[in-house]
Design a protein around this motif. Structure first.
Motif, PDB file in Angstrom:
ATOM      1  N   ALA A 430       0.921  -1.177  -0.188  1.00 10.34           N
ATOM      2  CA  ALA A 430      -0.150   0.083   0.099  1.00 10.34           C
ATOM      3  C   ALA A 430       0.805   1.292  -0.074  1.00 10.34           C
ATOM      4  CB  ALA A 430      -0.890  -0.027   1.196  1.00 10.34           C
ATOM      5  N   ILE A 431       1.959   1.215   0.710  1.00 10.86           N
ATOM      6  CA  ILE A 431       2.833   2.461   0.678  1.00 10.86           C
ATOM      7  C   ILE A 431       3.469   2.625  -0.508  1.00 10.86           C
ATOM      8  CG2 ILE A 431       4.904   3.212   1.807  1.00 10.86           C
ATOM      9  CD1 ILE A 431       4.403   1.901   4.409  1.00 10.86           C
ATOM     10  N   ILE A 432       3.882   1.541  -1.311  1.00  8.39           N
ATOM     11  CA  ILE A 432       4.521   1.818  -2.559  1.00  8.39           C
ATOM     12  C   ILE A 432       3.295   2.264  -3.622  1.00  8.39           C
ATOM     13  CG2 ILE A 432       5.329   0.596  -4.505  1.00  8.39           C
ATOM     14  CD1 ILE A 432       6.669  -1.590  -2.573  1.00  8.39           C
ATOM     15  N   PHE A 433       2.158   1.705  -3.347  1.00  6.73           N
ATOM     16  CA  PHE A 433       1.097   2.269  -4.523  1.00  6.73           C
ATOM     17  C   PHE A 433       0.685   3.470  -4.005  1.00  6.73           C
ATOM     18  CE2 PHE A 433      -3.472   2.306  -5.713  1.00  6.73           C
ATOM     19  CZ  PHE A 433      -3.110   1.827  -7.060  1.00  6.73           C
ATOM     20  N   SER A 434       0.742   3.973  -2.859  1.00  3.22           N
ATOM     21  CA  SER A 434       0.266   5.583  -2.607  1.00  3.22           C
ATOM     22  C   SER A 434       1.292   6.424  -3.228  1.00  3.22           C
ATOM     23  CB  SER A 434       0.423   5.429  -0.870  1.00  3.22           C
ATOM     24  OG  SER A 434       1.756   5.665  -0.607  1.00  3.22           O
ATOM     25  N   TRP A 435       2.439   5.975  -3.629  1.00  4.64           N
ATOM     26  CA  TRP A 435       3.461   6.857  -4.202  1.00  4.64           C
ATOM     27  C   TRP A 435       2.674   7.542  -5.566  1.00  4.64           C
ATOM     28  CZ3 TRP A 435       8.229   3.569  -3.759  1.00  4.64           C
ATOM     29  CH2 TRP A 435       8.816   3.516  -2.315  1.00  4.64           C
ATOM     30  N   PHE A 436       2.098   6.545  -6.129  1.00  9.16           N
ATOM     31  CA  PHE A 436       1.379   6.710  -7.420  1.00  9.16           C
ATOM     32  C   PHE A 436       0.202   7.528  -7.331  1.00  9.16           C
ATOM     33  CE2 PHE A 436      -1.663   5.537 -10.590  1.00  9.16           C
ATOM     34  CZ  PHE A 436      -1.090   5.878 -11.908  1.00  9.16           C
TER      35      PHE A 436
END
Length: 456
Positions: A430-436
């Motif tokens: 989720a943290i990685i996806f939140s960058w997008f």
């Protein structure tokens, strides 16, 4: 006159009766007005009949409409009956210090203070608004003991606003004692917890302001909005972005249909879509705009399911009728209800005219700019009288701000819901996806910031 036309005029006259009764007009005056309206239509019928330009279809319409105008009386009677039942069901000890038990019956509004809608338990009855400290935090379904003095809401317009939700009293910062939890609907309790957990996932993966904004545009949650962000959105004319609307329902319908359409039958997708829309409406507190959108979405889906042509005019009328039938006071005292329907009527009826005036080509345009321009401009023009009456201010630049932001809102919402779901599976993912997702939020908040600083 066809059946769908009869239904439309019957509903229209019924709503007129409800609206007239909301001003506490004498019932005899409303009845007299309804009969005068019927007589006027009959008079035009006779004029047509004795002219050389009359037609049988026109005559029938005038005769039927004259009788349908009597639905004004039915609407007024329904409003007065509802109002009388509402008052009779209330037994609140006003302006005296008392101890009573109450159950939280709606999603709490949090922030610098908690706002709880509480149903008072016997020997008293009725709903009140409780404003209390932010901690301890209370939830839907909690049974609490209160000690303090309940007051009548003031001024009158605020009292009317609360009365539409059957709230007749206010108590500020009473003494509280928690008694029990999970005393209300099991389903709503879990849907509200799901909503809170999605918001927590946003807060864990995004900066505070962006998490708050994403919570607003996906779930209508505004508790974590800073005063600065509220002021910026108000100044830029973008506050409506965090008011749940048909856009939320549309995105849910598209996402469900696209995902389940690959491996499920059309009928199964239809029922699953209706079920998820219902859960979403309950989870977000059943605001007027999202209820309207859900009803209209359900009617349109049903029309497609049974292969019947739907009329947007009738769909709007039926949606309003269902909501007013459930609670006739929303027609006059719920500003969100008025804005929601005014914007929709503007989109349906003003868009074609604006398209002709600007000689716009067919198609949505690059990144949907043409469609967003038509939607935003027609909706803003329709709600402009309501905004001027209630707030006395309007910024023409808000049109441009909304067009620029609405380009990105649909994708932001889709990715926002995806981020909330991924947060339940894996926080690192989720943290990685939140960058997008953050890229969209940076753009939208930058537009709000820029236009909030420009004044005309």
């Amino acid at each position: 006159m066809r059946l769908h036309e009869i239904a439309f005029y019957a509903i229209t006259f019924f709503l007129i009766g409800v609206f007239a009764a909301s001003f506490n007009l004498n019932f005899a005056i409303i009845v007299l007005s309804a009969f005068l309206t019927a007589i006027i239509f009959l008079f035009f019928h006779f004029l047509k009949f004795y002219s050389f330009q009359h037609s049988q279809e026109c005559e029938n319409k005038l005769i039927i409409t004259s009788f349908l105008s009597l639905f004004i009386i039915i609407g007024a009677f329904y409003y007065n009956s509802y109002d009388a039942r509402q008052i009779q069901s209330v037994d609140i000890p006003f302006s005296e210090k008392t101890t009573f038990n109450g159950m939280v019956v709606d999603y709490p509004q949090r922030g610098n203070a908690q706002k709880l809608i509480v149903s008072i338990q016997p020997p008293y009855s009725g709903k009140i608004l409780v404003i209390t400290k932010p901690y301890p935090s209370y939830n839907y379904g909690d049974l609490i003991q209160f000690e303090g003095a309940i007051k009548r809401p003031e001024p009158k317009n605020y009292a009317d606003y609360l009365a539409k939700d059957n709230i007749f009293g206010i108590i500020n910062f009473p003494k509280t004692e928690f008694l029990a939890e999970n005393q209300a609907s099991y389903l709503k309790s879990h849907l509200f917890k799901l909503r809170e957990n999605i918001i927590v996932n946003f807060q864990k993966t995004l900066p505070p302001e962006k998490a708050a904004f994403l919570s607003g545009i996906t779930l209508g949650e505004r508790a974590e909005f800073s005063k600065e962000l509220k002021d910026k959105m108000s100044a830029s004319g973008t506050t409506h972005l965090v008011a749940l609307s048909g856009q939320n329902i549309t995105i849910i319908v598209i996402a469900i249909s696209s995902f389940f359409g690959f491996f499920s039958r059309r009928k199964s997708v239809f029922w699953l879509t209706l079920l998820i829309i219902t859960f979403f409406v309950l989870m977000t507190g059943a605001e007027a705009s999202v209820v309207r959108a859900a009803i209209m979405g359900g009617i349109i889906l049903l029309a497609k399911q049974i292969s019947r042509i739907h009329s947007m005019r009738n769909v709007i009328a039926v949606a309003a009728f269902i909501m007013v039938l459930y609670n006739p006071q929303v027609l006059r005292f719920d500003f969100g209800f008025q804005l929601s329907f005014a914007a929709l009527i503007g989109i349906v009826y003003f868009s074609p005219t604006i398209k002709k005036i600007f000689k716009m080509k067919e198609g949505e345009g690059f990144l949907g700019w043409r469609e967003n321009f038509l939607t935003t401009t027609s909706a803003q023009l329709a709600v402009l009288p309501l905004i001027l009456i209630n707030f006395s201010n309007f910024s023409p630049l808000s049109l441009l701000a909304n067009i620029l932001i609405l380009e990105a809102i649909p994708l932001t919402m889709i990715f926002g819901f995806a981020l909330g779901a991924i947060g339940f599976i894996s926080l690192p993912m989720a943290i990685i996806f939140s960058w997008f997702v953050n890229l969209f939020l940076i753009y939208e908040l930058a537009i709000i910031d820029i236009f909030s600083k420009i004044s005309l």
